[in-house]
Write a protein that holds these residues in place. Structure first.
Motif, short mmCIF file in Angstrom:
data_model
loop_
_atom_site.label_atom_id
_atom_site.label_comp_id
_atom_site.label_asym_id
_atom_site.label_seq_id
_atom_site.Cartn_x
_atom_site.Cartn_y
_atom_site.Cartn_z
N LEU A 1 0.82 -1.19 0.00
CA LEU A 1 0.00 0.00 0.00
C LEU A 1 0.86 1.25 0.00
O LEU A 1 0.63 2.21 -0.72
CB LEU A 1 -0.90 0.00 1.22
N MET B 1 -18.58 17.81 4.75
CA MET B 1 -17.71 17.68 5.91
C MET B 1 -17.33 19.03 6.47
O MET B 1 -16.51 19.12 7.39
CB MET B 1 -16.44 16.91 5.55
N ASN C 1 -9.38 12.19 7.45
CA ASN C 1 -10.84 12.25 7.38
C ASN C 1 -11.45 12.57 8.73
O ASN C 1 -12.44 13.29 8.83
CB ASN C 1 -11.40 10.92 6.87
N LEU D 1 -10.61 -1.73 -3.56
CA LEU D 1 -11.76 -1.27 -2.77
C LEU D 1 -12.89 -2.29 -2.86
O LEU D 1 -13.52 -2.62 -1.86
CB LEU D 1 -12.24 0.08 -3.30
N ARG E 1 -3.55 4.89 6.53
CA ARG E 1 -3.90 4.38 5.20
C ARG E 1 -5.05 5.18 4.63
O ARG E 1 -5.88 5.71 5.36
CB ARG E 1 -4.30 2.90 5.30
N PRO E 2 -5.13 5.27 3.29
CA PRO E 2 -6.25 6.00 2.71
C PRO E 2 -7.58 5.33 3.03
O PRO E 2 -7.65 4.10 3.13
CB PRO E 2 -5.99 5.95 1.20
N LEU F 1 -17.24 10.69 3.03
CA LEU F 1 -15.91 11.09 3.46
C LEU F 1 -15.06 11.15 2.20
O LEU F 1 -15.55 10.98 1.11
CB LEU F 1 -15.35 10.07 4.45
N LEU F 2 -13.77 11.38 2.38
CA LEU F 2 -12.91 11.55 1.22
C LEU F 2 -12.01 10.34 1.04
O LEU F 2 -11.11 10.12 1.84
CB LEU F 2 -12.10 12.84 1.39
N PRO F 3 -12.27 9.57 0.00
CA PRO F 3 -11.56 8.31 -0.18
C PRO F 3 -10.06 8.50 -0.41
O PRO F 3 -9.28 7.60 -0.13
CB PRO F 3 -12.21 7.70 -1.42
N ASN F 4 -9.68 9.68 -0.91
CA ASN F 4 -8.27 9.88 -1.24
C ASN F 4 -7.43 10.30 -0.03
O ASN F 4 -6.22 10.29 -0.10
CB ASN F 4 -8.13 10.92 -2.35
N LEU F 5 -8.09 10.67 1.06
CA LEU F 5 -7.34 11.07 2.25
C LEU F 5 -7.21 9.89 3.21
O LEU F 5 -7.96 8.92 3.12
CB LEU F 5 -8.04 12.23 2.95
N THR F 6 -6.28 10.01 4.16
CA THR F 6 -6.11 8.93 5.12
C THR F 6 -7.27 8.96 6.12
O THR F 6 -8.01 9.93 6.21
CB THR F 6 -4.80 9.08 5.91
N SER G 1 -10.04 4.76 1.27
CA SER G 1 -10.57 3.88 0.23
C SER G 1 -10.10 2.44 0.39
O SER G 1 -10.63 1.55 -0.25
CB SER G 1 -10.18 4.40 -1.14
N SER G 2 -9.09 2.21 1.25
CA SER G 2 -8.63 0.84 1.39
C SER G 2 -9.44 0.05 2.42
O SER G 2 -9.10 -1.09 2.72
CB SER G 2 -7.14 0.81 1.73
#
Lengths: 329, 496
Positions: free
Chosen positions: A4, A206, B98, A323, B135-136, B89-94, B138-139
């Motif tokens: 990752l 948010m 978030n 995902l 971790r982002p 939430l924002l999938p690209n942020l950790t 999205s994982s």
């Protein structure tokens, strides 16, 4: 975890590895290529592009685009030429003026984009024509800039071992780089910029101040373009309305090659710097070779861009697949 | 004492009153279900109480003081947090980013990542989540993302937590985990508004229930004293006592050949194994609450969603529909639920809209001549009594009922054997409503088979030869002939 980490930074790794590879190829092929002087020149020759492209990085991370940067560089040069070259105002008075001007210009575009829900592409395209047209109206001729301060700037700097000259442009570039990294990763605004690129709707829900963030992003890009214009005038000692034509596209290319997703939400300022350096090293290679037409730079950059957007597509697809499997259990 | 209270809330959209003087009271330390069918006004009410929309009338008070929300950010800052069905939430942020976006702790003017990561781990531990917060987002699975969203809301010192269909994409274990968290938060004095389609879940966690219908308040009830069938009655607007019979006289139909037969048809994630049979010239109604799997049956039968198991037979021959075009070539037709987004092509004329499906079926290399198109359009405008001066009017300028008729005409033009209608009368005025029902009966007499979903019980009674009742994404009952009564359907919807 390991994989990752790799995937998060992988585009940055690939960009860096590519730069090293290109540099090593040049160093093996030509004598004098693998010197610290060539590296230093990569920085100083491309300082204005790096500075502008850093601004572009923020815009693209937020999911937008800024086509006005080349024109703002030209307009900055022309205004500097008029005020410093013709009116003999002191550069230290003129610079804050054009920097604020560039920032306000960007802020106005950001406000249009946010409040009127316009496409960044079209707003900044209009900005590009406006700035370029304004520059041409002010002066069609190239205006020479002669001022003691400019001479002092070009003399300023330090010589590193190996004949590397670190001048004012490089120092400004490094300062901008440090500020940009802090902005991106150690400030709230930075988080907001990434958030906007991830999903503007979620960001709003948010509690991200979307209006303020959008205006700030384009203001930063405008400010850095003006700064790029000042640095550009340090080389040319002139201001010309047709300078930096098409440079916005170079900046976008550098950002993409540097690993920033054009769809927004992910990317690194450092990647952009390396993206510019890759373009620079190709140019250097061609000038060392001497037989190749300089347009080969464009051809190679075109091919690189194709390769990089292909790779980005692959990476995002992998992420989507991960995902999907992650959601399954 | 009421934590959050809305009274006389109103919200008007052009032509619709989404909220018509609705009252809603949330107490501290309760889980309060907000229920209602399509168009009841649930989502509008949620948007008003979370600051995403401003009401046109009515007032709101929070902790006893009047409150006027300006934005979602404002709502969050006073302590009203929302978790949406689609994790917003924002999938690209950790994960940590978030949790702390916009309120990051700082040190020397810079964001203190060490502290953010440490605090994030602590916060998530309270939700029994031990994950790598760097971790982002999205994982992680949707269930974990959902919990992270709740954790963010709670950690922002939320006093009111609005959960808008949080369980829609969770499995049973994940739901149970979520319910555990909800009960814990309730015991700490947080007021939770819970929106769901699943009645089991309502009874599993909720203390009180507010039911809306057509933008109006039906009532507020204690979950412990309200039976399921009473609840369903409130949601559908029918009192269980009134055992009205449907058609006075059901025409006896001789049993014809089955046209469509599905056995244990399932789509992963949206439909449990379901068996269903539609005979020639028969109208089968699909009943059930919103989210019960009605539309999913239609989509699976028509090949929109690909089946994961089970068999589907048309005229006794097994078929595998990979895409709607396969179903169309077998003589099936589907009028989708959402007319605006998946039915009409707004700027095209009535004539063009009618010709679309027939053209697609014939293939684009065999164009339908203009004369033929006009003949088709004229025929259907006459037969379906579409109110329009001529066939060239853009469909978007018609009323909802007439748009629906044009869509019907589009599919009738292909002379289908089986017409699947998903909520054909939604958003249609009363007059057009009756006409569409009349048409449905007419089609049956002409030998066409129909599969029709509806959330209106009287509608189902009016046209169905048989009613299949859906609950929790599978068929729970099938009612035939004179047994088709409002009471029987409602009982089937409410419990096994």
């Amino acid at each position: 975890m390991q994989s990752l980490f790799l995937s998060r930074f992988s585009s940055l790794y690939i960009t860096t590895a590519l730069f090293c590879l290109l540099f090593l190829v040049g160093a093996f092929q030509f004598e004098g290529f693998g010197s610290s002087r060539v590296v230093a020149n990569l920085f100083s020759d491309n300082a204005f592009l790096v500075i502008t492209a850093i601004g572009m990085t923020f815009v693209i991370i937020s999911g937008g685009i800024d086509l006005s940067v080349g024109a703002v560089i030209a307009l900055t040069g022309v205004v500097c030429g008029l005020l410093i070259g013709e009116l003999q105002m002191h550069p230290l008075l003129v610079f804050p003026l054009v920097l604020v001007g560039g920032g306000l210009f960007g802020a106005a575009m950001g406000a249009l984009i946010h409040y009127y829900r316009l496409q960044p592409f079209i707003v900044t395209l209009a900005g590009m024509f406006l700035a370029r047209g304004l520059a041409t109206t002010l002066s069609e001729e190239s205006i020479p800039i002669e001022h003691a301060f400019y001479d002092a700037v070009s003399d300023f700097g330090m010589l590193l071992p190996g004949g590397a000259w670190v001048g004012a442009s490089t120092l400004i570039l490094l300062l901008v780089l440090v500020a940009a990294v802090i902005l991106a990763h150690y400030s709230r605004l930075g988080g907001y910029i990434y958030a906007l690129g991830g999903s503007a709707q979620s960001a709003q829900l948010m509690g991200v101040p979307v209006a303020r963030t959008t205006v700030s992003i384009y203001a930063i890009s405008g400010f850095l373009s003006a700064l790029g214009g000042i640095v550009y005038s340090f080389y040319t000692f002139s201001g010309y309305s047709l300078a930096a034509v098409g440079m916005e596209l170079d900046a976008i290319a550098a950002v993409v090659i540097g690993g920033t997703l054009l769809s927004g939400g992910s990317g690194y300022v450092l990647g952009t710097v390396i993206g510019v350096l890759i373009m620079g090293v190709i140019q250097t290679y061609i000038s060392f070779d001497g037989t190749l037409n300089s347009w080969w730079t464009k051809i190679v950059i075109g091919l690189l861009l194709f390769a990089f957007i292909g790779m980005q597509r692959l990476l995002t697809r992998q992420q989507a697949a991960r995902l999907a499997t992650g959601a399954a259990h | 004492m009421n934590l959050l209270s809305l009274s006389g809330m109103e919200k008007r959209y052009p032509g619709v009153k989404a909220l018509d003087g609705v009252d809603f009271q949330l107490r501290a330390g309760e889980i309060h279900a907000l229920l209602g069918e399509n168009g009841a006004g649930k989502s509008t009410l949620v948007k008003v109480m979370t600051g995403a929309l401003q009401g046109d009338g009515g007032s709101m008070s929070f902790l006893g003081a009047p409150l006027k929300l300006k934005s979602t950010a404002h709502a969050q800052s006073v302590g009203i947090s929302t978790v949406y069905q689609e994790v917003n939430l924002l999938p690209n942020l950790t994960v940590a980013q978030n949790l702390y976006l916009g309120r990051e702790p700082k040190r020397f003017g810079l964001i203190d990542w060490k502290r953010i990561n440490r605090q994030s781990r602590e916060v998530l531990k309270r939700f029994d989540l031990d994950i790598d917060v760097s971790r982002p987002l999205s994982s992680f699975s949707v269930a974990v993302q959902q919990l992270i969203a709740i954790a963010r809301g709670v950690d922002m010192s939320a006093k009111v937590l609005v959960l808008d269909e949080p369980t829609a994409s969770l499995d049973a274990d994940e739901c149970e985990q979520l319910f555990g968290v909800m009960r814990e938060l309730r015991d700490k004095g947080i007021g939770i508004v819970f929106i769901t389609h699943f009645l089991d879940q309502v009874y599993a966690v909720c203390d009180r229930i507010t039911v809306l219908r057509n933008g109006q308040l039906v009532g507020e009830f204690e979950a412990a004293t309200l039976s399921r069938s009473e609840l369903v009655g409130h949601m559908l607007g029918k009192e269980l006592q009134a055992q009205t019979h449907g058609r006075e006289h059901r025409e006896e139909k001789s049993l014809t050949q089955p046209l469509l037969e599905v056995q244990e048809l399932a789509v992963s994630g949206s439909l449990q194994p379901t068996s269903l049979c539609v005979r020639r010239g028969e109208a089968v109604g699909l009943a059930g609450l919103l989210g019960s799997g009605r539309s999913e049956v239609c989509r699976a039968v028509f090949g929109v969603d690909r089946k994961t198991s089970g068999t589907l037979k048309v005229n006794d021959a097994e078929k595998h529909f990979l895409q709607p075009a396969d179903a169309i070539s077998e003589g099936l037709a589907l009028c989708p639920e959402d007319r605006k987004t998946s039915g009409i092509v707004g700027p095209l004329s009535i004539r063009e809209n009618i010709a679309l499906a027939l053209q697609a079926r014939r293939g684009w290399w065999r164009p339908i001549s203009r004369v033929e198109q006009e003949r088709l359009a004229q025929r259907f405008i006459r037969e379906l009594q579409i109110a329009t001066p001529d066939a060239e009017k853009p469909i978007e300028q018609l009323s909802g009922g007439n748009q629906q008729k044009v869509i019907l005409a589009r599919w009738l033009a292909t002379s289908p054997q089986l017409l699947v209608l998903d909520e054909p009368t939604r958003g249609v005025d009363i007059g057009a409503h009756a006409e569409i029902l009349k048409l449905i009966r007419q089609f049956c007499r002409d030998g066409m088979s129909l599969l029709v979903t509806s959330s209106e019980l009287d509608e189902l009674l009016a046209f169905s030869d048989r009613v299949a009742v859906m609950r929790d994404r599978r068929k729970v009952a099938e009612i035939e002939g004179d047994d088709i009564t409002e009471g029987n359907i409602m009982r089937a919807i409410a419990e096994a």
